[in-house]
Design a protein around this motif. Structure first.
Motif, PDB file in Angstrom:
ATOM      1  N   ILE A 109       0.766  -1.172   0.085  1.00 58.62           N
ATOM      2  CA  ILE A 109       0.130   0.027   0.209  1.00 58.62           C
ATOM      3  C   ILE A 109       0.902   1.373  -0.046  1.00 58.62           C
ATOM      4  N   PHE A 110       0.601   2.073  -0.959  1.00 60.10           N
ATOM      5  CA  PHE A 110       1.772   3.332  -0.943  1.00 60.10           C
ATOM      6  C   PHE A 110       0.944   4.355  -1.636  1.00 60.10           C
ATOM      7  N   THR A 111       1.387   5.490  -1.120  1.00 56.68           N
ATOM      8  CA  THR A 111       0.790   6.871  -1.644  1.00 56.68           C
ATOM      9  C   THR A 111       1.845   7.485  -2.587  1.00 56.68           C
ATOM     10  N   THR A 112       1.333   8.427  -3.300  1.00 53.27           N
ATOM     11  CA  THR A 112       2.119   8.858  -4.239  1.00 53.27           C
ATOM     12  C   THR A 112       1.404  10.143  -4.997  1.00 53.27           C
ATOM     13  N   HIS A 113       2.411  11.185  -5.418  1.00 56.27           N
ATOM     14  CA  HIS A 113       1.670  12.423  -5.900  1.00 56.27           C
ATOM     15  C   HIS A 113       2.014  12.232  -7.658  1.00 56.27           C
ATOM     16  N   PHE A 114       2.576  11.111  -7.923  1.00 57.91           N
ATOM     17  CA  PHE A 114       2.925  10.697  -9.406  1.00 57.91           C
ATOM     18  C   PHE A 114       2.027   9.931  -9.853  1.00 57.91           C
ATOM     19  N   LEU A 115       0.976  10.537 -10.825  1.00 59.10           N
ATOM     20  CA  LEU A 115      -0.047   9.550 -11.447  1.00 59.10           C
ATOM     21  C   LEU A 115       0.227   8.613 -12.289  1.00 59.10           C
ATOM     22  N   ASP A 116       1.375   8.973 -12.956  1.00 56.86           N
ATOM     23  CA  ASP A 116       1.841   7.657 -13.991  1.00 56.86           C
ATOM     24  C   ASP A 116       2.404   6.928 -13.312  1.00 56.86           C
ATOM     25  N   GLU A 117       2.945   6.815 -12.135  1.00 56.54           N
ATOM     26  CA  GLU A 117       3.617   5.936 -11.183  1.00 56.54           C
ATOM     27  C   GLU A 117       2.306   5.091 -10.710  1.00 56.54           C
ATOM     28  N   ALA A 118       1.210   5.710 -10.393  1.00 58.20           N
ATOM     29  CA  ALA A 118      -0.005   4.860  -9.855  1.00 58.20           C
ATOM     30  C   ALA A 118      -0.571   4.025 -11.079  1.00 58.20           C
ATOM     31  N   ASP A 119      -0.800   4.712 -12.131  1.00 57.29           N
ATOM     32  CA  ASP A 119      -1.165   4.069 -13.385  1.00 57.29           C
ATOM     33  C   ASP A 119      -0.237   2.768 -13.782  1.00 57.29           C
ATOM     34  N   LEU A 120       1.213   2.637 -13.592  1.00 54.90           N
ATOM     35  CA  LEU A 120       1.808   1.501 -13.969  1.00 54.90           C
ATOM     36  C   LEU A 120       1.979   0.520 -12.786  1.00 54.90           C
ATOM     37  N   LEU A 121       1.891   0.883 -11.636  1.00 51.25           N
ATOM     38  CA  LEU A 121       2.465   0.005 -10.414  1.00 51.25           C
ATOM     39  C   LEU A 121       1.024  -0.757 -10.004  1.00 51.25           C
ATOM     40  N   SER A 122      -0.086   0.042 -10.137  1.00 54.62           N
ATOM     41  CA  SER A 122      -1.071  -0.350  -9.050  1.00 54.62           C
ATOM     42  C   SER A 122      -2.081  -1.467  -9.807  1.00 54.62           C
ATOM     43  N   ASP A 123      -2.636  -2.253  -8.629  1.00 55.72           N
ATOM     44  CA  ASP A 123      -3.665  -3.233  -9.006  1.00 55.72           C
ATOM     45  C   ASP A 123      -5.108  -2.440  -8.641  1.00 55.72           C
ATOM     46  N   GLN A 124      -4.864  -1.803  -7.547  1.00 54.76           N
ATOM     47  CA  GLN A 124      -6.179  -0.907  -7.344  1.00 54.76           C
ATOM     48  C   GLN A 124      -5.852   0.327  -6.929  1.00 54.76           C
ATOM     49  N   ILE A 125      -6.683   1.356  -7.208  1.00 51.52           N
ATOM     50  CA  ILE A 125      -6.491   2.834  -6.836  1.00 51.52           C
ATOM     51  C   ILE A 125      -7.634   3.189  -6.038  1.00 51.52           C
ATOM     52  N   ALA A 126      -7.231   4.021  -5.028  1.00 50.99           N
ATOM     53  CA  ALA A 126      -8.297   4.528  -4.234  1.00 50.99           C
ATOM     54  C   ALA A 126      -7.890   6.137  -4.289  1.00 50.99           C
ATOM     55  N   ILE A 127      -8.914   6.908  -4.690  1.00 48.61           N
ATOM     56  CA  ILE A 127      -8.724   8.262  -4.527  1.00 48.61           C
ATOM     57  C   ILE A 127      -9.588   9.094  -3.458  1.00 48.61           C
ATOM     58  N   THR A 179      -6.887   9.066 -18.852  1.00 50.47           N
ATOM     59  CA  THR A 179      -5.566   8.970 -18.170  1.00 50.47           C
ATOM     60  C   THR A 179      -5.957   9.139 -16.504  1.00 50.47           C
ATOM     61  N   ILE A 180      -5.114   8.760 -15.779  1.00 51.82           N
ATOM     62  CA  ILE A 180      -5.567   8.798 -14.384  1.00 51.82           C
ATOM     63  C   ILE A 180      -5.495  10.214 -13.860  1.00 51.82           C
ATOM     64  N   GLU A 181      -4.737  10.848 -14.564  1.00 52.90           N
ATOM     65  CA  GLU A 181      -4.516  12.381 -14.329  1.00 52.90           C
ATOM     66  C   GLU A 181      -5.853  12.970 -14.726  1.00 52.90           C
TER      67      GLU A 181
END
Length: 985
Positions: free
Chosen positions: A586-604, A687-689
């Protein structure tokens, strides 16, 4: 001593009457029936899963089409080809050549221009079985249709591919789809004059593997069955425990009806008059506990072995004994309401089952509610314990998590007097979030949205105002804070070694194991360097190493790549992706491309509330603004697209932007462009952005609306309750008895009916219960139909259409290819060109980041060893192009359906034949409407509710037989037919 002697005497009396005087029926009800029933339920988990044998199979040649047709069974003697109206060209020639093989094997061949005809030729049953071997639907060839490449879909029965047996080569994929696909691909290649026909291999080998070992599969079956127990089968397991209620209550009520209870109590010479009743209650309790105790223990052991394998057997035994004791106490409570034995046992049993059904359908209750209900009704406790008695697949679960930061005492009581009032800050407000085990969950949100607060709560770094935070404790917890927390004077190796000793629950890791971890985190050359001499990226890698060590299964990472360069970020991503599946991250980030690449699930998150949750693909599909096609303006394009006014568009100076809401519509629009000869366009996808900004705007709008609603007064709604009282009057005339004159059949039947009517007036409770209890139960089970929609009558509404599977539909795919020296330089581009929606020569559909494409150097043995070591991560499979000493070979994941085999062989054939061939897979449609599962649950539980009718109506005939009333009827000239015909009346 007197009281003890009385209790022991009554215990012996109960055992003597119930057990020894009913030496067959009582052991059968107390032990045999519950144990056999629970053994069946424990074994039933295997009934819901097709038999399979997991592992890695041996390599065998791909069958020819004729061999596949010969091996196929189940009456599948039809092969269908859909040409979509393309006749007289390459598609027709390929179809005819392949169809000739099927005709030669004695199979029926159907060639049709419409894919909807498959509903006729290949009509499927509910189990997904038809009379078709398979079907091929051709969409295009280089000279026909869009795309300028070969494009077709394979279709087969939906019931195929559910089992896998690595011990033989007769799995469904190896018999049906692979031979047909192999023949079509090589037939296409044989008609291509631009390639070297002699270079085509004569044999291609394949073998399936599974993503789990046999032991892992058995554990997975058990866990999934436990989920079924929680959702559906909890009441079924409770039935094994209710036998004690029926017999216990029946005994006490029968003694009370006979007057035996009063006689016993009156005969006891105790000066304290509460002792006789207490002795009777204790004796009944102890006697039935002793008789049912072996069954409770065996039930617990069976469940421990067959279902709750990860739970202590001792814990299950203790709990089932306590549950049995509680049900015995409940039996005493239930028996106090009955003075006759006729209704006591079955009524109390049905009521206990209704309580269990109620606990089943109302979902998760609070601890306080369960405690209160458990004191009154033990069935509620037994059912609710099933909901949490075993570890689920969720690594982290937040339920109603709230975090508030209240002002200090000084700020509330002193500073507020001087006008400096501070309000309570709600960092997180009633957050419900589930993180599945083995996945990467990304928390997104602006500053102050509650990301770090949530992560800290999961990690246990701060307190929780309200709600529950449940973390899988097996394997430990790892934390990587937002800012590096390191000892400057200690080396990287020493950091990892210290945290390993602090966190390990078993033995500490050896030096070689720690060095392996540092090597995996790219710190091998810096293991002896002090922390103060490490760069920012190396410090983050060290922080990750400290988090992973000690076997941490749940890892919390706060802004993993913050403040590091692009190369370091890439390496950090690879480290996290390498641990996917092994750990929950479980990790937090401000890089939306990073979230798109690594995530299995995203919570906003926004302002402490969960605004969006799902995978990146799901969020883009549901919340994205659609696909945009940019067509550059010129006179010819405007004229050709003049009939596209139904598509939302925005015209600019140099281009026109068309917005399509879904990928299917975008693909259709692109095909239209290709048909019109327009090839100068650009495509942009959601895009996630974009989703992030949409959520932020919606949150701001919601906050404005909430402030506006605060100034409005809420009107109190009033409701009227109507009470309807039914009053009925019935008069009965006296019976006109005959004086010695024989009467006929109809008068006898009428007399028996009058007798039943009289009994009904005197003892109406069984019939009233038979009416009310099923009605109440039926009302409860209708909760299963909440949000149920009635299916339509159109053909599409009466079938369930499967998705079309290709490489693009696979989430987090990881393909292994080799050997490297045999791969063409444009291998990835050629494979990408075959994907749906890709233009020729484009490799944008395949991403090489995140280890999605893995190349193996060396021999076929090296390729096979890679599969053996990474079987859990490789999907949909991999292929080896072959060398002088080894034939082309591909391996596919066999426990993921037929599509994975076709996807893998498609990629291999594209490179072997040097022809771009796009192949997809889609099962035949099955006649299964949406919501049928809820309907089946309603039918099952409603059927159980209706069982109360025969149970209650069987009481009176049974009572007549036991009291020898039936013999009296026979002695007065009644026949068996007359007597039994009277009972339904």
């Amino acid at each position: 001593m007197l009281l003890l002697r009385q209790v022991s005497t009554l215990v012996w009396k109960n055992i003597l009457i119930v057990l020894f005087r009913h030496a067959f029926s009582t052991p059968f009800r107390c032990f045999v029936l519950p144990v056999v029933y629970i053994i069946f339920l424990a074994y039933a988990r295997n009934l819901f899963v097709p038999p399979s044998e997991y592992g890695i199979a041996d390599s065998t040649p791909v069958r020819s089409f004729a061999e596949g047709l010969d091996v196929s069974g189940g009456g599948r003697d039809t092969v269908v080809f859909v040409n979509n109206g393309f006749t007289g060209g390459d598609i027709e020639r390929v179809i005819e050549e392949v169809a000739e093989t099927a005709r030669g094997a004695g199979k029926t061949v159907q060639i049709t221009p419409d894919e909807d005809d498959l509903l006729i030729y290949c009509r499927s049953s509910l189990r997904g079985v038809s009379n078709c071997y398979g079907a091929a639907v051709f969409y295009a060839s280089p000279t026909e249709g869009p795309g300028d490449i070969w494009n077709y879909s394979l279709r087969a029965d939906g019931g195929l591919g559910r089992t896998i047996d690595v011990t033989n080569a007769n799995n469904d994929a190896e018999v049906y789809t692979l031979p047909l696909q192999h023949t079509i691909d090589f037939t296409i290649a044989s008609q291509n004059t631009t390639i070297d026909q002699s270079a085509l291999p004569s044999l291609v080998y394949k073998y399936p593997f599974t993503s789990k070992t046999e032991e892992e599969r058995n554990d997975d079956i058990r866990v999934r069955y436990m989920g079924g127990i929680i959702d559906i089968l909890g009441v079924a397991f409770f039935i094994a425990m209710v036998c004690v209620i029926y017999q216990f209550v029946g005994l006490m009520a029968s003694e009370r009806e006979l007057g035996m209870s009063q006689l016993i109590e009156a005969s006891m010479p105790n000066t304290r008059r509460w002792e006789p009743q207490a002795a009777r209650f204790m004796a009944n309790h102890i006697a039935f506990d002793l008789m049912f105790l072996p069954g409770w223990i065996i039930i617990a052991l069976v469940l421990s072995f067959g279902v709750f394998a990860k739970t202590s057997a001792a814990l299950l035994v203790i709990y089932h004994i306590l549950a049995g004791l509680a049900l015995s106490s409940f039996s005493i409570f239930g028996a106090s309401f009955f003075h006759k034995a006729q209704l006591s046992g079955i009524s109390t049993t049905i009521i206990s089952l209704l309580l269990a059904v109620l606990a089943q359908v109302i979902g998760k209750a609070s601890t306080g509610a369960v405690a209160i209900l458990s004191l009154l009704f033990p069935p509620m406790n037994w059912r609710h314990l099933l909901k949490g008695s075993e570890t689920t697949q969720d690594a982290v679960r937040l339920e109603g998590f709230t975090k508030r930061y209240s002002p200090s005492w000084w700020a509330r009581n002193i500073s507020s007097k001087f006008g400096k009032r501070k309000e309570t800050v709600v960092a997180v407000d009633n957050l419900d979030l589930v993180v599945p085990r083995g996945q990467i969950m990304v928390l997104l949100g602006s500053n102050g949205s509650g990301k770090s607060t949530t992560l800290d709560a999961i990690a246990g770094l701060n307190t929780v105002t309200s709600g529950d935070v449940t973390v899988d404790g097996f394997g430990g917890l790892g934390i990587c804070p937002q800012h590096n927390v390191l000892w400057d004077k200690l080396s990287a190796y020493e950091h990892v070694q210290i945290f390993n000793r602090l966190k390990s629950t078993g033995r500490a890791s050896k030096k070689a194991e720690i060095e392996d971890l540092l090597r995996a985190c790219d710190l091998e050359r810096k293991s002896g360097a002090r922390a103060q001499h490490l760069s920012g990226g190396q410090k983050r890698k060290l922080q990750l190493s400290m988090m992973f060590t000690g076997g941490s299964r749940v890892c919390c990472v706060d802004e993993c790549s913050s403040g590091v360069d692009a190369l370091a970020r890439q390496k950090l991503w690879q480290i996290l992706l390498a641990e996917r599946g092994k750990r929950t991250i479980i990790f937090t980030t401000h890089f939306l491309d990073e979230a798109d690449l690594l995530s299995d699930q995203i919570a906003i998150l926004s302002k402490g509330d969960l605004k969006a949750y799902g995978s990146a693909v799901e969020l883009k599909h549901k919340m994205g603004s659609g696909y945009r096609v940019h067509v550059f303006n010129n006179a010819q394009n405007r004229e050709m697209l003049s009939d596209s006014d139904d598509v939302f568009k925005k015209t600019m100076y140099d281009r026109t932007v068309y917005t399509l809401p879904t990928s299917a519509e975008a693909a259709r629009f692109i095909r239209n462009l290709s048909d019109l000869g327009i090839d100068n366009y650009e495509i942009t996808s959601p895009t996630i952005e974009e989703i992030f900004f949409n959520v932020a705007e919606e949150a701001e709008a919601a906050q404005v609306r909430q402030q506006e609603e605060k100034v409005e007064s809420d009107s109190n709604a009033t409701g009227e309750k109507t009470r309807v009282d039914g009053v009925g009057a019935t008069s009965t005339k006296g019976l006109q008895l005959q004086t010695g004159r024989r009467i006929g059949v109809l008068p006898q039947a009428f007399t028996l009916f009058r007798k039943r009517w009289t009994v009904l007036q005197r003892n109406y409770l069984p019939y009233l219960a038979a009416l009310i209890i099923p009605i109440i139960a039926a009302g409860l089970v209708t909760l299963f139909l909440k949000d149920f929609t009635i299916p339509g009558c159109s053909p599409s509404a009466r079938v369930s259409e499967f998705d079309i599977d290709s490489l693009l539909t696979q989430d987090n795919y990881s393909i292994v290819i080799g050997p490297t020296e045999m791969l063409p330089p444009d291998a990835l581009e050629r494979i990408a060109a075959t994907l749906p929606g890709a233009s020729s020569g484009a490799a944008g559909g395949i991403s090489t980041s995140g280890n999605s494409i893995n190349q193996v150097d060396g021999t076929l043995e090296d390729f096979n060893n890679y599969i053996k070591e990474n079987y859990a991560e490789v999907t949909p499979g991999g292929f080896f192009l072959g060398t002088d000493g080894a034939p082309p070979t591909f391996a596919f994941k066999g426990d993921g359906g037929l599509s994975l085999a076709t996807i893998t062989q498609n990629a291999l054939d594209t490179l072997l034949t040097n022809v771009s061939i796009g192949t997809q897979y889609q099962p035949f449609d099955v006649p299964w409407v949406s919501g049928a599962g809820k309907t089946l649950q309603l039918i099952v539980y409603f059927g159980l509710a209706l069982c109360a009718y025969p149970a209650f109506f069987a009481l009176y005939p049974t009572l007549e037989r036991l009291r020898h009333v039936r013999q009296l009827h026979y002695s007065n000239g009644e026949t068996v037919l007359q007597l039994h015909a009277d009972h339904p009346g």
